[in-house]
Design a protein around this motif. Structure first.
Motif, mmCIF file in Angstrom:
data_model
loop_
_atom_site.group_PDB
_atom_site.id
_atom_site.type_symbol
_atom_site.label_atom_id
_atom_site.label_comp_id
_atom_site.label_asym_id
_atom_site.label_seq_id
_atom_site.Cartn_x
_atom_site.Cartn_y
_atom_site.Cartn_z
ATOM 1 N N ARG A 158 -21.730 23.931 53.144
ATOM 2 C CA ARG A 158 -22.548 23.521 54.284
ATOM 3 C C ARG A 158 -21.677 22.975 55.416
ATOM 4 O O ARG A 158 -21.946 23.221 56.603
ATOM 5 N N ALA A 159 -20.625 22.226 55.048
ATOM 6 C CA ALA A 159 -19.745 21.657 56.066
ATOM 7 C C ALA A 159 -19.039 22.743 56.858
ATOM 8 O O ALA A 159 -18.938 22.676 58.093
ATOM 9 N N LEU A 160 -18.533 23.772 56.165
ATOM 10 C CA LEU A 160 -17.858 24.866 56.854
ATOM 11 C C LEU A 160 -18.822 25.632 57.757
ATOM 12 O O LEU A 160 -18.481 26.006 58.892
ATOM 13 N N LEU A 161 -20.037 25.879 57.255
ATOM 14 C CA LEU A 161 -21.024 26.591 58.060
ATOM 15 C C LEU A 161 -21.488 25.754 59.248
ATOM 16 O O LEU A 161 -21.935 26.292 60.273
ATOM 17 N N HIS A 162 -21.359 24.441 59.123
ATOM 18 C CA HIS A 162 -21.718 23.543 60.207
ATOM 19 C C HIS A 162 -20.632 23.501 61.280
ATOM 20 O O HIS A 162 -20.846 23.006 62.392
ATOM 21 N N GLY A 163 -19.440 24.009 60.936
ATOM 22 C CA GLY A 163 -18.344 24.046 61.891
ATOM 23 C C GLY A 163 -17.242 23.039 61.649
ATOM 24 O O GLY A 163 -16.310 22.925 62.457
ATOM 25 N N ASP A 164 -17.311 22.288 60.542
ATOM 26 C CA ASP A 164 -16.240 21.344 60.228
ATOM 27 C C ASP A 164 -14.955 22.115 59.947
ATOM 28 O O ASP A 164 -14.953 23.026 59.105
ATOM 29 N N PRO A 165 -13.854 21.799 60.612
ATOM 30 C CA PRO A 165 -12.626 22.582 60.433
ATOM 31 C C PRO A 165 -11.907 22.241 59.135
ATOM 32 O O PRO A 165 -11.747 21.065 58.797
ATOM 33 N N PRO A 166 -11.478 23.251 58.367
ATOM 34 C CA PRO A 166 -10.678 22.981 57.166
ATOM 35 C C PRO A 166 -9.279 22.523 57.545
ATOM 36 O O PRO A 166 -8.784 22.836 58.631
ATOM 37 N N GLN A 167 -8.655 21.782 56.637
ATOM 38 C CA GLN A 167 -7.275 21.356 56.870
ATOM 39 C C GLN A 167 -6.331 22.493 56.532
ATOM 40 O O GLN A 167 -6.576 23.238 55.576
ATOM 41 N N PRO A 168 -5.254 22.673 57.311
ATOM 42 C CA PRO A 168 -4.267 23.706 56.935
ATOM 43 C C PRO A 168 -3.766 23.476 55.516
ATOM 44 O O PRO A 168 -3.490 22.340 55.114
ATOM 45 N N LEU A 169 -3.661 24.572 54.765
ATOM 46 C CA LEU A 169 -3.350 24.475 53.334
ATOM 47 C C LEU A 169 -2.098 25.260 52.991
ATOM 48 O O LEU A 169 -1.821 26.309 53.568
ATOM 49 N N LEU A 170 -1.370 24.747 52.033
ATOM 50 C CA LEU A 170 -0.233 25.469 51.489
ATOM 51 C C LEU A 170 -0.745 26.577 50.580
ATOM 52 O O LEU A 170 -1.545 26.332 49.674
ATOM 53 N N ALA A 171 -0.309 27.800 50.820
ATOM 54 C CA ALA A 171 -0.747 28.927 49.993
ATOM 55 C C ALA A 171 -0.409 28.689 48.534
ATOM 56 O O ALA A 171 0.682 28.240 48.201
ATOM 57 N N GLY A 172 -1.364 28.966 47.672
ATOM 58 C CA GLY A 172 -1.126 28.845 46.243
ATOM 59 C C GLY A 172 -1.244 27.445 45.704
ATOM 60 O O GLY A 172 -0.920 27.199 44.536
ATOM 61 N N SER A 173 -1.712 26.500 46.526
ATOM 62 C CA SER A 173 -1.754 25.110 46.081
ATOM 63 C C SER A 173 -3.043 24.762 45.351
ATOM 64 O O SER A 173 -3.411 23.597 45.251
ATOM 65 N N ASN A 174 -3.703 25.765 44.815
ATOM 66 C CA ASN A 174 -4.959 25.546 44.100
ATOM 67 C C ASN A 174 -4.964 26.409 42.831
ATOM 68 O O ASN A 174 -4.037 26.351 42.071
#
Length: 334
Positions: free
Chosen positions: A220-236
């Motif tokens: 819901r937050a993303l669809l509301h327009g809240d920006p994600p934080q830049p992420l390190l690839a593969g960090s999940n």
């Protein structure tokens, strides 16, 4: 809404005949590894959906490739360093006389996948060969402990808006038996996204609000327009194993791994992102002569994967690292 399956009696992947599993939990920092062993061998497949995987020996599982069976699958924390835990599994299997007969001895084949937990505690401590060997020594057919153990020890959930708003992830398992055929799953959940109850679609654990006191609901937050934080690839990354005692070909094992990812899609949102290395293995021990067909097996694979993922989140307990990072767990938060 009443769940279609009683998750309170969810079982474990070890209820699949021919399957044993064990954990090694690193006490010096939150990390560890988990092994799934098929002592008599199992036909295996794999499906990698995340865009940043860390894997070992996955190519040999392609349906067109030579190797027919494997004897173990290793899941580990520690990112790419954790792949070394598979060497310890190879050593243990060799000691037990297991592996592919190559004439001059036996060569254990151990596909593996890892998740990124290096931000939780001292990254210089990670699972190695000794950890993989210890996980094998711990293996049994008993129901597995869940939560902050094995490959789920350092897992986290819900990092879309920053690690400071994340929650503790973990490892979970489930199994279903229908008409004499059992399908089970073991899932180490270190997802970028939230973990969702597959029956109610409610968020179990994930990104927290700015005050840290409630769930933010990432979708819901993303669809509301809240920006994600830049992420390190593969960090999940969420990794796991689905197993059945049904007879499978390699092509069917691959399709079972593909279907199991439907369970991830029902229990994680967002899933299979550019920062996740989501990888699922499938094993067929062939210990039953029942032939239920791929429609039922695929349905069960997705179901137990979704339940095991939810259990991984629900079983996780809160931790605070030596560096001051607080990660609340769903088991004792809220």
């Amino acid at each position: 809404m009443k769940p279609c399956f009683d998750a309170g009696r969810a079982g474990s992947i070890t209820r699949v005949p021919g399957i044993e599993a064990g954990h090694f939990t690193e006490t010096r920092r939150p990390t560890g590894c988990t092994v799934v062993i098929a002592s008599e061998g199992a036909v295996a497949g794999v499906d990698v959906r995340g865009a940043a995987p860390g894997t070992r020996e996955t190519d040999l599982l392609a349906p067109t490739h030579l190797v027919d069976k494997v004897h173990a699958i290793m899941l580990a924390g520690g990112s790419a360093w954790g792949l070394d835990a598979a060497t310890g599994v190879m050593n243990w299997l060799e000691e037990q006389g297991m592996g592919l007969d190559v004439g001059v001895g036996r060569l254990p084949l151990v596909p593996a996948a890892v998740l990124f937990d290096l931000q939780v505690g001292d990254m210089r401590i990670r699972p190695g060969a000794a950890a993989g060997h210890a996980a094998c020594a711990d293996a049994s057919s008993e129901d597995l402990p869940e939560g902050n153990v094995g490959a789920g020890t350092g897992a986290t959930i819900g990092k879309v808006f920053g690690m400071q708003y994340a929650m503790k992830g973990g490892i979970g398992s489930a199994s279903i038996t229908i008409d004499g055929v059992t399908v089970g799953a073991l899932i180490a959940c270190n997802a970028l996204g939230d973990v969702i109850d597959p029956d109610t679609a409610r968020v179990i654990a994930g990104a927290r609000s700015a005050d840290g006191l409630r769930l933010r609901e990432t979708r819901r937050a993303l669809l509301h327009g809240d920006p994600p934080q830049p992420l390190l690839a593969g960090s999940n990354t969420t990794i796991g194993v689905v197993a059945t005692d049904a007879i499978l070909t390699k092509a069917q094992a691959h399709r079972l791994a593909v279907a199991a990812h439907d369970g991830l899609a029902r229990s994680i949102n967002p899933v299979h992102t550019m920062s996740d290395g989501d990888t699922l293995f499938a094993l067929g021990t062939g210990r039953t002569d029942r032939r239920p067909g791929m429609l039922l097996l695929a349905t069960l694979a997705a179901e137990v994967t979704a339940i095991a993922t939810a259990r991984a989140a629900r079983a996780a307990h809160s931790i605070t690292t030596a560096q001051g990072l607080y990660l609340p767990g769903a088991a004792d938060w809220g």
